[in-house]
Motif scaffolding. Sequence first.
Motif, PDB file in Angstrom:
ATOM      1  N   UNK A  50     -72.339 -13.333  18.548  1.00 62.56           N
ATOM      2  CA  UNK A  50     -72.665 -13.848  17.224  1.00 62.56           C
ATOM      3  C   UNK A  50     -71.384 -14.281  16.531  1.00 62.56           C
ATOM      4  N   UNK A  51     -71.327 -15.511  16.063  1.00 64.59           N
ATOM      5  CA  UNK A  51     -70.116 -15.962  15.372  1.00 64.59           C
ATOM      6  C   UNK A  51     -69.944 -15.224  14.048  1.00 64.59           C
ATOM      7  N   UNK A  52     -68.682 -15.061  13.655  1.00 64.18           N
ATOM      8  CA  UNK A  52     -68.401 -14.286  12.445  1.00 64.18           C
ATOM      9  C   UNK A  52     -68.914 -14.980  11.191  1.00 64.18           C
ATOM     10  N   UNK A  53     -68.994 -16.305  11.183  1.00 62.00           N
ATOM     11  CA  UNK A  53     -69.414 -17.018   9.980  1.00 62.00           C
ATOM     12  C   UNK A  53     -70.899 -16.826   9.678  1.00 62.00           C
ATOM     13  N   UNK A  56     -70.555 -12.950   7.832  1.00 63.51           N
ATOM     14  CA  UNK A  56     -69.707 -12.694   6.662  1.00 63.51           C
ATOM     15  C   UNK A  56     -69.295 -14.014   6.014  1.00 63.51           C
ATOM     16  N   UNK A  57     -68.648 -13.906   4.888  1.00 67.10           N
ATOM     17  CA  UNK A  57     -68.187 -15.092   4.184  1.00 67.10           C
ATOM     18  C   UNK A  57     -67.012 -15.702   4.923  1.00 67.10           C
ATOM     19  N   UNK A  85     -65.893 -27.850  12.599  1.00 65.00           N
ATOM     20  CA  UNK A  85     -64.886 -27.511  11.595  1.00 65.00           C
ATOM     21  C   UNK A  85     -64.367 -26.113  11.874  1.00 65.00           C
ATOM     22  N   UNK A  86     -63.102 -25.891  11.550  1.00 63.84           N
ATOM     23  CA  UNK A  86     -62.480 -24.593  11.781  1.00 63.84           C
ATOM     24  C   UNK A  86     -62.659 -23.733  10.531  1.00 63.84           C
ATOM     25  N   UNK A  87     -63.159 -22.519  10.736  1.00 65.48           N
ATOM     26  CA  UNK A  87     -63.385 -21.606   9.614  1.00 65.48           C
ATOM     27  C   UNK A  87     -62.623 -20.312   9.846  1.00 65.48           C
ATOM     28  N   UNK A  88     -62.263 -19.659   8.757  1.00 67.69           N
ATOM     29  CA  UNK A  88     -61.603 -18.357   8.816  1.00 67.69           C
ATOM     30  C   UNK A  88     -62.507 -17.365   8.114  1.00 67.69           C
ATOM     31  N   UNK A  94     -60.743 -13.646  11.253  1.00 67.07           N
ATOM     32  CA  UNK A  94     -60.837 -14.277  12.570  1.00 67.07           C
ATOM     33  C   UNK A  94     -61.100 -15.773  12.403  1.00 67.07           C
ATOM     34  N   UNK A  95     -60.410 -16.581  13.197  1.00 67.13           N
ATOM     35  CA  UNK A  95     -60.658 -18.027  13.200  1.00 67.13           C
ATOM     36  C   UNK A  95     -61.782 -18.328  14.175  1.00 67.13           C
ATOM     37  N   UNK A  96     -62.678 -19.195  13.749  1.00 66.51           N
ATOM     38  CA  UNK A  96     -63.807 -19.571  14.596  1.00 66.51           C
ATOM     39  C   UNK A  96     -64.141 -21.035  14.324  1.00 66.51           C
ATOM     40  N   UNK A  97     -64.924 -21.636  15.194  1.00 60.35           N
ATOM     41  CA  UNK A  97     -65.341 -23.014  15.020  1.00 60.35           C
ATOM     42  C   UNK A  97     -66.832 -23.066  14.741  1.00 60.35           C
TER      43      UNK A  97
END
Length: 150
Positions: A50-53, A56-57, A85-88, A94-97
Amino acid sequence: MESDCRIPVACCRPRVLVLHALFWGLVSLRVFGAALLSEDKTPAVKQMVTPCWLLEEFVVTAECSQCNAFQSRSWSSCGLTGYVERVNCTRSNRDDYKSCRSAVMEEHLFWKFEGAVLALTAVFAVVVVIRQRWLDRLASEKVRRQIESI
């Protein structure tokens, strides 16, 4: 004696029926073919993380950009729209796309839709004119026959 049938005889001709069947067959093939091609073709063995975005915010660190050929094949987030897009994530840092929809892509889809609507409008306007002329000709023939019978 006139029939109460509202379907014109011209619509029941074999040629017209075949054309209708061909048209609707092509339309349904296009719709169902697009649905089949857009199905996710990832292997079932692949582990789902599961991606972190989603949990969480997050803060967008790099704006929406088009994926290159390597990214499109290797990143699952590129497969959906072709843009990422790249999100933190704020809690886990953690950086994720994340897949995104670009304004350029949306504008292209909009104009494609507008073009299809205008083309359909033109086609159906021509069909209406042709049908109206055909009905006018039938009515004038009927009047001519009635006058001749007098």
